[in-house]
Design an enzyme around this catalytic site. Structure first.
Site, PDB file in Angstrom:
ATOM      1  N   LYS A  73      10.971  -2.430  18.882  1.00 31.31           N
ATOM      2  CA  LYS A  73       9.771  -1.962  19.580  1.00 31.31           C
ATOM      3  C   LYS A  73       9.175  -3.042  20.491  1.00 31.31           C
ATOM      4  O   LYS A  73       8.491  -2.729  21.450  1.00 31.31           O
ATOM      5  CB  LYS A  73       8.750  -1.449  18.583  1.00 31.31           C
ATOM      6  CG  LYS A  73       9.278  -0.201  17.883  1.00 31.31           C
ATOM      7  CD  LYS A  73       8.230   0.613  17.208  1.00 31.31           C
ATOM      8  CE  LYS A  73       8.809   1.927  16.719  1.00 31.31           C
ATOM      9  NZ  LYS A  73       9.949   1.754  15.783  1.00 31.31           N
TER      10      LYS A  73
HETATM   11  C1  PLP Z   1      10.897   2.712  15.557  1.00 31.79           C
HETATM   12  C2  PLP Z   1      12.189   2.325  14.931  1.00 31.79           C
HETATM   13  C3  PLP Z   1      13.301   3.191  14.940  1.00 31.79           C
HETATM   14  C4  PLP Z   1      13.241   4.575  15.530  1.00 31.79           C
HETATM   15  O1  PLP Z   1      13.136   4.553  16.924  1.00 31.79           O
HETATM   16  P1  PLP Z   1      12.634   5.854  17.731  1.00 31.79           P
HETATM   17  O2  PLP Z   1      12.487   5.403  19.114  1.00 31.79           O
HETATM   18  O3  PLP Z   1      11.330   6.250  17.097  1.00 31.79           O
HETATM   19  O4  PLP Z   1      13.679   6.901  17.550  1.00 31.79           O
HETATM   20  C5  PLP Z   1      14.487   2.740  14.368  1.00 31.79           C
HETATM   21  N1  PLP Z   1      14.578   1.528  13.779  1.00 31.79           N
HETATM   22  C6  PLP Z   1      13.527   0.672  13.747  1.00 31.79           C
HETATM   23  C7  PLP Z   1      13.694  -0.629  13.065  1.00 31.79           C
HETATM   24  C8  PLP Z   1      12.302   1.034  14.322  1.00 31.79           C
HETATM   25  O5  PLP Z   1      11.261   0.183  14.271  1.00 31.79           O
END
Ligand code: PLP
Length: 481
Positions: free
Chosen positions: A117
């Site tokens: 993120k």
């Molecule tokens: C947020 C997240 C996801 C999922 O990603 P999306 O964009 O919501 O599909 C997968 N793995 C981790 C570690 C995350 O923080």
């Protein structure tokens, strides 16, 4: 570039109009009016840009196709400030490493909070600060988190002028590392609020505050949730960077196509892959990987999209993928249905509200999901993830986190001869050490900068799940109004 809503309202907006917004007023999500096409000469040029000038300059190339209301020199400077080796650990920013056979891992989680993120959120922090200063405005970001999103938002917004962050989290429910990461931030503009309750209580409080339109306007309340277009756009860049790395050197007999396996929850990451593919990046398959919360796997296999109740949403060992509905999914459905906003509106505002599901299995669009858009899917269980973590550790001496393990497990089921499969590494194992110890019997490695993190002083306010209490707190601590 103009932006439109997935629900058909004719209004056209520019990038900075939607930068600070969540949903469109008609309840839809914003998308560009068209996907700029990247032809082969451009792709070759971008390959040189990435290798010679770096990730930030590649980001500028991609972003400038979608942003026409920030001067190029400013946008370039914002990218350069965001994607540095200092913040992301390496000059490549998203280095590729080989796992086995034709499977590669693309590291998206070397940013400040060790989850992917950061890739979108770090840019968002700089874009917000820039745009707010340009308008002479301030923003109070209110959010709810059960882990990754909240910490990524705080690390992106810390120290930013004109921005304060009020982040609620359920008391005692995040991993020790996640709590320590957030609560040890001492920046004046970051407020951690620990709520006596579960994540849904936090989310409900945020929604209640946002529904009070007078309060929202008066205190300039905003959000940074995963439907934000700028976050998604930032994520498109690493699909290009992954492709360039996996198809190097160019003049060998290597495949000209790659596939990606994407650990998925709210479908932001996978949707960025879809955008890259629509722009012309040679992606064979986009493999969506879910955990036991398999809303998306079910859709891609059956054409039925069925949101889950909270009782039917499981707490798993890959908690950042524990979702009941996938908030970015409407974007893909809009493209799948030929950008028919009326039909999207019927499905999401009517059918889904009334029945809790919709069914495209009988629609001609169903075959397009695979044949035209390249989507496939799979899922993992807790024991699959433990096996994958243990196997990677024993055979390859590589520690991987449970979300990435989900991606690897599913990637192996979708390999094609001669097509490199890039698994997106969405978090580092250190964030989820309990599961790593369960799988390998060993604690994950800890970078020196995280030594003793759990023992640092903490800055956090405890609060009951009380809407009035949080409003009072915001009024007392927000940017000047
Ligand atoms: C947020 C997240 C996801 C999922 O990603 P999306 O964009 O919501 O599909 C997968 N793995 C981790 C570690 C995350 O923080």
């Amino acid at each position: 570039m103009n932006y439109i809503s997935t629900r058909g309202t004719p209004e056209r907006l520019h990038f900075c109009d939607i930068l600070l917004e969540g949903l469109a007023p008609d309840g839809g999500l914003y998308l560009p009016e068209f996907y700029p096409q990247v032809d082969e000469p451009t792709l070759n040029r971008w390959r040189q840009v990435y290798h010679q000038q770096g990730y930030a300059e590649l980001a500028f190339e991609v972003l400038s196709l979608y942003i026409d209301d920030i001067p190029a020199s400013d946008l370039r400077a914002l990218c350069a400030k965001t994607y540095t080796a200092e913040v992301f650990g390496t000059g490549e920013i998203v280095p590729l490493r080989h796992l086995e056979n034709n499977i590669w891992l693309e590291a998206l989680s070397n940013g400040p909070t060790l989850a992917f993120k950061d890739m979108g959120m770090q840019l968002l922090g700089n874009l917000f600060e820039y745009e707010l200063a340009r308008r002479g405005e301030t923003l109070n970001i209110l959010g709810a988190t059960s882990g990754d999103t909240g910490s990524a938002a705080e690390y992106a917004m810390r120290g930013k002028k004109g921005i304060r962050v009020f982040m609620t989290s359920p008391a005692g429910r995040m991993s020790a590392f996640q709590q320590a990461q957030m609560f040890s931030l001492m920046d004046d503009n970051i407020f951690n609020i620990s709520i006596a309750g579960v994540f849904d209580d936090c989310q409900d409080m945020v929604k209640a505050v946002s529904r009070d339109l007078d309060f929202k306007r008066r205190y300039k309340i905003g959000t940074v949730n995963s439907i934000n277009w700028a976050r998604l756009l930032a994520q498109v860049v690493y699909y290009f960077a992954g492709y360039f790395q996996a198809t190097e050197p160019l003049d060998s007999n290597q495949a000209k196509q790659v596939s990606f396996a994407i650990p998925s929850g709210n479908f932001g990451n996978a949707c960025a892959g879809h955008v890259a593919r629509m722009m012309g990046l040679p992606i064979a398959k986009l493999v969506v990987a879910t955990n036991e919360n398999d809303v998306l796997d079910e859709f891609f296999k059956t054409g039925v999209y069925r949101v889950r109740s909270s009782a039917d949403t499981h707490e798993t060992s890959s908690p950042s993928m524990d979702i009941s509905k996938a908030s970015n999914f409407e974007r893909f459905i809009f493209d799948l249905l030929g950008r028919d906003g009326e039909q999207v509106k019927r499905l999401f505002a009517d059918t889904l509200q009334q029945k809790g599901s919709f069914d495209l299995s009988m629609s001609s669009a169903f075959d397009d999901i695979r044949l035209r858009y390249g989507f496939e899917s799979g899922k993992s269980t807790h024991s699959n993830r433990l096996d994958t973590i243990q196997d990677s550790f024993e055979r390859h001496a590589m520690m991987i986190d449970p979300h990435t393990a989900d991606g690897i497990k599913v990637a192996r089921e979708h390999l094609q001869n001669g097509v490199p499969m890039i698994v997106l590494e969405t978090a580092l194992p250190l964030k989820f050490s309990q599961t790593i110890v369960q799988a390998t019997g060993k604690e994950p490695d800890r970078l020196p900068k995280f030594e003793g993190l759990e023992n640092m002083p903490r800055r956090v306010t405890a609060m009951a799940a009380d809407v009035q209490a949080i409003k009072t707190f915001i009024a007392e601590h927000c940017c000047e109004v």
